[in-house]
Design an enzyme around this catalytic site. Structure first.
Site, mmCIF file in Angstrom:
data_model
loop_
_atom_site.group_PDB
_atom_site.id
_atom_site.type_symbol
_atom_site.label_atom_id
_atom_site.label_comp_id
_atom_site.label_asym_id
_atom_site.label_seq_id
_atom_site.Cartn_x
_atom_site.Cartn_y
_atom_site.Cartn_z
ATOM 1 N N GLY A 114 0.748 -1.219 0.069
ATOM 2 C CA GLY A 114 0.040 -0.126 0.168
ATOM 3 C C GLY A 114 0.826 1.230 0.188
ATOM 4 N N HIS A 115 2.053 1.306 -0.302
ATOM 5 C CA HIS A 115 2.931 2.430 -0.187
ATOM 6 C C HIS A 115 3.717 2.517 -1.540
ATOM 7 C CE1 HIS A 115 6.362 4.995 1.724
ATOM 8 N NE2 HIS A 115 5.382 5.210 2.127
ATOM 9 N N PHE A 116 3.434 3.172 -2.237
ATOM 10 C CA PHE A 116 2.226 3.917 -2.815
ATOM 11 C C PHE A 116 1.854 3.230 -3.918
ATOM 12 C CE2 PHE A 116 5.299 7.273 -1.365
ATOM 13 C CZ PHE A 116 4.444 7.817 -0.458
#
Length: 144
Positions: free
Chosen positions: A45-47
């Site tokens: 989730g990053h990014f």
């Protein structure tokens, strides 16, 4: 104390161990490396669509190699079975991103070590020897 012994004494395990190798070790410095796996949980989730290694993970990698591993080597000869480490401060500057799959090298030089408190000047370099992160880290070690 050997590199393997130091790594075995680190108070971390996967997926939160960010030390592959200790390449050089002196009385007041250490050089180690880690390769960030493309499958690491924190990239999900990053990014979105453009993963980069979170700054907190880069700081942790610097701390594990540049602070804790160096601290363990400085405590050689003591009973380290009950080793405890408290991370006390970080002042870091992020200069370049570290991408999934990249191998980084951490270079740390002792600023001071007294009363079991270690302060180090640390930098994290990419494969092209470009500084991605630099700063000062400190921690306290207890063997009781």
């Amino acid at each position: 104390m050997s590199s393997e012994e130091i790594i075995a004494l680190l108070p971390y395990t996967g997926p939160f161990l960010f030390v592959d190798q200790i390449e050089e070790l002196g009385d007041s410095y250490i050089v180690g490396s880690y390769t960030f796996s493309r499958e690491s949980y924190f990239y999900e989730g990053h990014f979105k669509g453009n993963p980069v290694t979170p700054g907190v993970i880069l700081t942790e990698c610097m701390a594990q190699i540049g602070l804790v591993s160096l601290g363990i080597s400085k405590l050689a000869g003591q009973d380290l079975a009950a080793l405890k480490v408290a991370f006390t401060s970080a002042d870091v500057e992020f200069l370049q991103p570290v991408m999934p799959g990249e191998k980084v090298t951490v270079v740390s030089e002792e600023a001071y070590f007294r009363f079991n408190k270690l302060k180090c000047n640390v930098k994290l370099l990419n494969a092209q020897d470009e500084v991605c992160v630099k700063g000062t880290l400190a921690g306290i070690f207890s063997t009781k």
